[in-house]
Motif scaffolding. Structure first.
Motif, PDB file in Angstrom:
ATOM      1  N   SER A  13       0.823  -1.194   0.000  1.00 41.63           N
ATOM      2  CA  SER A  13       0.000   0.000   0.000  1.00 41.63           C
ATOM      3  C   SER A  13       0.871   1.263   0.000  1.00 41.63           C
ATOM      4  O   SER A  13       1.778   1.393   0.818  1.00 41.63           O
ATOM      5  CB  SER A  13      -0.916   0.017   1.231  1.00 41.63           C
ATOM      6  OG  SER A  13      -1.667   1.203   1.273  1.00 41.63           O
ATOM      7  N   SER A  82      -6.675   2.276  14.769  1.00 42.15           N
ATOM      8  CA  SER A  82      -6.299   1.831  13.423  1.00 42.15           C
ATOM      9  C   SER A  82      -6.710   0.381  13.191  1.00 42.15           C
ATOM     10  O   SER A  82      -7.176   0.024  12.110  1.00 42.15           O
ATOM     11  CB  SER A  82      -4.785   1.959  13.217  1.00 42.15           C
ATOM     12  OG  SER A  82      -4.359   3.299  13.345  1.00 42.15           O
ATOM     13  N   GLN A 167      -5.615   8.039   6.246  1.00 41.83           N
ATOM     14  CA  GLN A 167      -6.258   6.740   6.124  1.00 41.83           C
ATOM     15  C   GLN A 167      -7.699   6.832   6.634  1.00 41.83           C
ATOM     16  O   GLN A 167      -8.001   7.608   7.544  1.00 41.83           O
ATOM     17  CB  GLN A 167      -5.472   5.704   6.921  1.00 41.83           C
ATOM     18  CG  GLN A 167      -4.044   5.513   6.418  1.00 41.83           C
ATOM     19  CD  GLN A 167      -3.181   4.741   7.389  1.00 41.83           C
ATOM     20  OE1 GLN A 167      -3.670   3.876   8.109  1.00 41.83           O
ATOM     21  NE2 GLN A 167      -1.895   5.041   7.427  1.00 41.83           N
ATOM     22  N   MET A 168      -8.565   6.016   6.047  1.00 42.10           N
ATOM     23  CA  MET A 168      -9.989   6.056   6.399  1.00 42.10           C
ATOM     24  C   MET A 168     -10.225   5.193   7.632  1.00 42.10           C
ATOM     25  O   MET A 168     -10.750   4.087   7.564  1.00 42.10           O
ATOM     26  CB  MET A 168     -10.827   5.592   5.209  1.00 42.10           C
ATOM     27  CG  MET A 168     -10.644   6.478   3.982  1.00 42.10           C
ATOM     28  SD  MET A 168     -11.440   5.835   2.510  1.00 42.10           S
ATOM     29  CE  MET A 168     -13.164   6.195   2.891  1.00 42.10           C
ATOM     30  N   GLN A 169      -9.827   5.742   8.792  1.00 38.18           N
ATOM     31  CA  GLN A 169      -9.931   5.021  10.049  1.00 38.18           C
ATOM     32  C   GLN A 169     -10.219   5.993  11.178  1.00 38.18           C
ATOM     33  O   GLN A 169     -10.013   7.207  11.041  1.00 38.18           O
ATOM     34  CB  GLN A 169      -8.634   4.251  10.332  1.00 38.18           C
ATOM     35  CG  GLN A 169      -7.419   5.142  10.345  1.00 38.18           C
ATOM     36  CD  GLN A 169      -6.102   4.393  10.474  1.00 38.18           C
ATOM     37  OE1 GLN A 169      -5.235   4.816  11.214  1.00 38.18           O
ATOM     38  NE2 GLN A 169      -5.930   3.303   9.742  1.00 38.18           N
ATOM     39  N   ARG A 195      -7.395   2.595   2.778  1.00 38.34           N
ATOM     40  CA  ARG A 195      -7.306   1.700   3.933  1.00 38.34           C
ATOM     41  C   ARG A 195      -6.189   0.679   3.741  1.00 38.34           C
ATOM     42  O   ARG A 195      -6.414  -0.391   3.191  1.00 38.34           O
ATOM     43  CB  ARG A 195      -8.638   0.967   4.133  1.00 38.34           C
ATOM     44  CG  ARG A 195      -9.753   1.836   4.686  1.00 38.34           C
ATOM     45  CD  ARG A 195     -10.858   0.925   5.218  1.00 38.34           C
ATOM     46  NE  ARG A 195     -11.907   1.701   5.824  1.00 38.34           N
ATOM     47  CZ  ARG A 195     -13.114   1.881   5.273  1.00 38.34           C
ATOM     48  NH1 ARG A 195     -13.400   1.318   4.125  1.00 38.34           N
ATOM     49  NH2 ARG A 195     -14.021   2.607   5.894  1.00 38.34           N
ATOM     50  N   THR A 201      -9.239  -2.795   9.457  1.00 36.85           N
ATOM     51  CA  THR A 201      -9.379  -1.427   9.942  1.00 36.85           C
ATOM     52  C   THR A 201     -10.400  -1.364  11.074  1.00 36.85           C
ATOM     53  O   THR A 201     -11.500  -1.918  10.967  1.00 36.85           O
ATOM     54  CB  THR A 201      -9.831  -0.496   8.801  1.00 36.85           C
ATOM     55  OG1 THR A 201      -8.871  -0.551   7.738  1.00 36.85           O
ATOM     56  CG2 THR A 201      -9.969   0.945   9.284  1.00 36.85           C
ATOM     57  N   ILE A 204     -14.579  -0.583  10.684  1.00 37.73           N
ATOM     58  CA  ILE A 204     -14.779  -0.442   9.242  1.00 37.73           C
ATOM     59  C   ILE A 204     -16.266  -0.408   8.863  1.00 37.73           C
ATOM     60  O   ILE A 204     -16.672   0.390   8.014  1.00 37.73           O
ATOM     61  CB  ILE A 204     -14.027  -1.555   8.474  1.00 37.73           C
ATOM     62  CG1 ILE A 204     -14.129  -1.316   6.957  1.00 37.73           C
ATOM     63  CG2 ILE A 204     -14.496  -2.938   8.873  1.00 37.73           C
ATOM     64  CD1 ILE A 204     -13.221  -2.219   6.154  1.00 37.73           C
ATOM     65  N   ASP A 208     -17.923   2.775   7.147  1.00 42.88           N
ATOM     66  CA  ASP A 208     -18.511   2.596   5.813  1.00 42.88           C
ATOM     67  C   ASP A 208     -19.959   3.086   5.780  1.00 42.88           C
ATOM     68  O   ASP A 208     -20.410   3.667   4.784  1.00 42.88           O
ATOM     69  CB  ASP A 208     -18.446   1.131   5.396  1.00 42.88           C
ATOM     70  CG  ASP A 208     -17.085   0.744   4.835  1.00 42.88           C
ATOM     71  OD1 ASP A 208     -16.269   1.658   4.592  1.00 42.88           O
ATOM     72  OD2 ASP A 208     -16.838  -0.467   4.641  1.00 42.88           O
TER      73      ASP A 208
END
Length: 337
Positions: A13, A82, A167-169, A195, A201, A204, A208
């Protein structure tokens, strides 16, 4: 002297600050050809320098006893918010990271908080404090970058854009960012990031659901390539960084390099890291008040931009290059026959 740089982000990543730091160091060391470089599988060097901490780090470092450097971007506390079940994971994380850090001969602490953590863990390796370098020219604002960035995002030139990167966390404050967008429908909000931990995660499903039900004034771009990021910073009017835990984050410094006003969460880590003034907020209400004031108060906006110009001086790449080269030479000289 040949330096062997290693980062598992090269084949994993790349939407993380660690990868940016790795690529920035490659660019920095290429200036004036200060040293010869080998990256990952390109060969063997005289000094080993890694940014990541997985199996590849241990494998590639085998031949470098006495000449290993690890830049510490991640500490056990970074995992909170995280990954799931942090309370249960932390004891194992402490042991693993202590192993990672002791494998190196020198650990580069990128912030006072990282240095404090290394000492708390009783790491035996030598610890040195060196900031992450920033290539100011790469992130510098231009009208052409702004035009390109807004075209990429599909945003017209008259909209006031609030940017977030991370990051999407939960740790990065993405849910707070969504709350801000909901409370200020008159502005356009953009979140850039993905992510790297995938389904591992923390929260999540909850996040979402928030993203699925987010208002129309917020855009989620997912991971964006490094080459495109200078255009996205230029496309914004304000940068908001609501993260709950950081060591020495690159995104707000990149935004500051683009002369964006930057609003940080009010964290103790920043008080010890930054030597100049910066905007900060302790709650969503304070973030909202700062954003709205930046929109209406030209003097406040100008002061915030000046804060950004001052804070990036602390990360001047020329000074940091000298520190890094001095460290390389020390290790290289100590291993000469």
């Amino acid at each position: 002297m040949t330096v062997h740089l290693v980062s598992e982000t090269e084949f994993g990543s790349q939407g993380m600050g660690i990868h940016t730091a790795h690529r920035d160091l490659i660019g920095l060391l290429s200036i004036g050809k200060s040293v010869d470089l080998k990256v990952n599988n390109e060969g063997v060097g005289d000094v080993f320098h890694a940014h990541t901490y997985g199996p590849y780090y241990f494998l590639k470092g085998l031949k470098y006893k006495g000449r290993r450097i690890h830049t510490v971007h991640t500490i056990p506390a970074t995992l909170k918010g995280s990954v799931p079940f942090f309370r249960f994971v932390k004891p194992f994380a402490d042991l693993y990271f202590k192993w990672v850090f002791n494998y190196a001969d020198v650990c580069i602490a990128i912030s006072p908080e990282v240095e404090r953590t290394l000492k708390e863990l009783k790491v035996k390796s030598r610890i040195v404090r060196i900031n992450n370098p920033i290539n100011l020219e790469n992130w510098r604002f231009s009208e052409n970058k702004k035009k390109t960035g807004r075209s990429f995002l599909g945003i017209n030139e008259n909209e006031f854009v609030v940017l977030g990167v991370g990051q999407m966390q939960q740790r990065k404050g993405i849910e707070d960012f969504i709350d801000l967008a909901e409370s200020m429908p008159q502005f356009k909000f953009v979140w850039v990031g993905g992510r790297p931990f995938g389904k591992l995660t923390e929260g999540i499903k909850r996040i979402d659901k928030r993203i699925k039900n987010a208002p129309s004034n917020i855009l989620f771009t997912g991971i964006v390539g490094l080459d495109e990021m200078p255009n996205l910073y230029a496309a914004a009017d304000v940068f908001v960084f609501p993260s709950y835990q950081e060591n020495s984050p690159l995104a707000p410094i990149e935004a500051a390099s683009a002369e964006l006003p930057v609003i940080y969460r009010d964290l103790d880590e920043y008080k010890s890291l930054y030597t100049t003034a910066h905007l900060k907020a302790s709650s969503n209400q304070e973030f909202k008040e700062q954003i709205c004031r930046l929109f209406v108060d030209e003097n406040f906006f100008s002061e915030a931009k000046e804060n950004s110009r001052q804070i990036v001086k602390q990360f001047d790449e020329k000074y940091i290059l000298k520190q890094i080269l001095d460290l390389y030479n020390q290790l290289f000289d100590s291993q000469k026959w």
